[in-house]
Write a protein that holds these residues in place. Sequence first.
Motif, PDB file in Angstrom:
ATOM      1  N   ARG A 177      13.231   7.356  -9.927  1.00 32.35           N
ATOM      2  CA  ARG A 177      13.642   6.121 -10.616  1.00 32.35           C
ATOM      3  C   ARG A 177      13.802   4.942  -9.669  1.00 32.35           C
ATOM      4  O   ARG A 177      14.675   4.099  -9.826  1.00 32.35           O
ATOM      5  N   GLN A 178      12.943   4.890  -8.660  1.00 31.76           N
ATOM      6  CA  GLN A 178      12.891   3.755  -7.734  1.00 31.76           C
ATOM      7  C   GLN A 178      11.734   2.854  -8.175  1.00 31.76           C
ATOM      8  O   GLN A 178      10.628   3.329  -8.388  1.00 31.76           O
ATOM      9  N   ALA A 179      12.005   1.588  -8.302  1.00 32.08           N
ATOM     10  CA  ALA A 179      10.980   0.651  -8.758  1.00 32.08           C
ATOM     11  C   ALA A 179       9.822   0.560  -7.765  1.00 32.08           C
ATOM     12  O   ALA A 179      10.029   0.603  -6.555  1.00 32.08           O
ATOM     13  N   VAL A 180       8.626   0.445  -8.301  1.00 31.96           N
ATOM     14  CA  VAL A 180       7.438   0.155  -7.508  1.00 31.96           C
ATOM     15  C   VAL A 180       7.123  -1.314  -7.787  1.00 31.96           C
ATOM     16  O   VAL A 180       6.750  -1.677  -8.900  1.00 31.96           O
ATOM     17  N   TYR A 181       7.331  -2.148  -6.771  1.00 33.52           N
ATOM     18  CA  TYR A 181       7.189  -3.586  -6.967  1.00 33.52           C
ATOM     19  C   TYR A 181       5.766  -4.046  -6.695  1.00 33.52           C
ATOM     20  O   TYR A 181       5.123  -3.590  -5.762  1.00 33.52           O
ATOM     21  N   GLU A 206       0.812  -1.208   0.000  1.00 37.16           N
ATOM     22  CA  GLU A 206       0.000   0.000   0.000  1.00 37.16           C
ATOM     23  C   GLU A 206       0.853   1.268   0.000  1.00 37.16           C
ATOM     24  O   GLU A 206       0.565   2.222  -0.719  1.00 37.16           O
ATOM     25  N   GLY A 207       1.926   1.286   0.791  1.00 38.03           N
ATOM     26  CA  GLY A 207       2.787   2.470   0.844  1.00 38.03           C
ATOM     27  C   GLY A 207       3.459   2.747  -0.488  1.00 38.03           C
ATOM     28  O   GLY A 207       3.470   3.885  -0.963  1.00 38.03           O
ATOM     29  N   SER A 208       4.028   1.716  -1.095  1.00 38.36           N
ATOM     30  CA  SER A 208       4.695   1.881  -2.389  1.00 38.36           C
ATOM     31  C   SER A 208       3.707   2.345  -3.454  1.00 38.36           C
ATOM     32  O   SER A 208       4.017   3.220  -4.261  1.00 38.36           O
ATOM     33  N   PHE A 209       2.515   1.748  -3.458  1.00 35.71           N
ATOM     34  CA  PHE A 209       1.540   2.106  -4.474  1.00 35.71           C
ATOM     35  C   PHE A 209       1.074   3.547  -4.279  1.00 35.71           C
ATOM     36  O   PHE A 209       0.937   4.301  -5.232  1.00 35.71           O
ATOM     37  N   THR A 210       0.878   3.952  -3.032  1.00 35.29           N
ATOM     38  CA  THR A 210       0.444   5.318  -2.747  1.00 35.29           C
ATOM     39  C   THR A 210       1.510   6.326  -3.176  1.00 35.29           C
ATOM     40  O   THR A 210       1.189   7.396  -3.687  1.00 35.29           O
ATOM     41  N   MET A 211       2.770   5.965  -2.990  1.00 34.17           N
ATOM     42  CA  MET A 211       3.875   6.874  -3.313  1.00 34.17           C
ATOM     43  C   MET A 211       4.461   6.635  -4.703  1.00 34.17           C
ATOM     44  O   MET A 211       5.539   7.141  -5.023  1.00 34.17           O
ATOM     45  N   ARG A 212       3.762   5.909  -5.559  1.00 34.48           N
ATOM     46  CA  ARG A 212       4.325   5.500  -6.840  1.00 34.48           C
ATOM     47  C   ARG A 212       4.765   6.664  -7.728  1.00 34.48           C
ATOM     48  O   ARG A 212       5.776   6.569  -8.406  1.00 34.48           O
TER      49      ARG A 212
END
Length: 113
Positions: free
Chosen positions: A99-103, A86-92
């Motif tokens: 250039r940090q991957a969203v896994y 959820e955090g990664s997707f929110t901050m995508r």
Amino acid sequence: MARTVRRTSGLQSSDPGLNGCSVSSAHSSADSSHSLKGVGSSTSQVVLETSDCGTLVQSWGVSRDNEDELARDVIEGERYRLNAGEGSFTMRAFLNTIRQAVYVKSFEPVRTR
């Protein structure tokens, strides 16, 4: 341990994750890492370019044996529901900017009836 959530619950109607993400292209890739001592490894992955969710990467369950097939099976223009932190997707948007991957852990076509 990262908590993984299915992106179909608790979303606002304006969030593209609610109805999946529209994939414009997919390709297999290898991510490389190395230590200060020069020891490194590579990881197989599938990179999904989307028009509404940014660039997403799946490495879980991806190997050299299946990476090309997984990428080929993605239908361009189709919507895919994904399983992401959820955090990664929110901050995508921010993560894509630096250039940090969203896994994503997995993705599947959105079935419409």
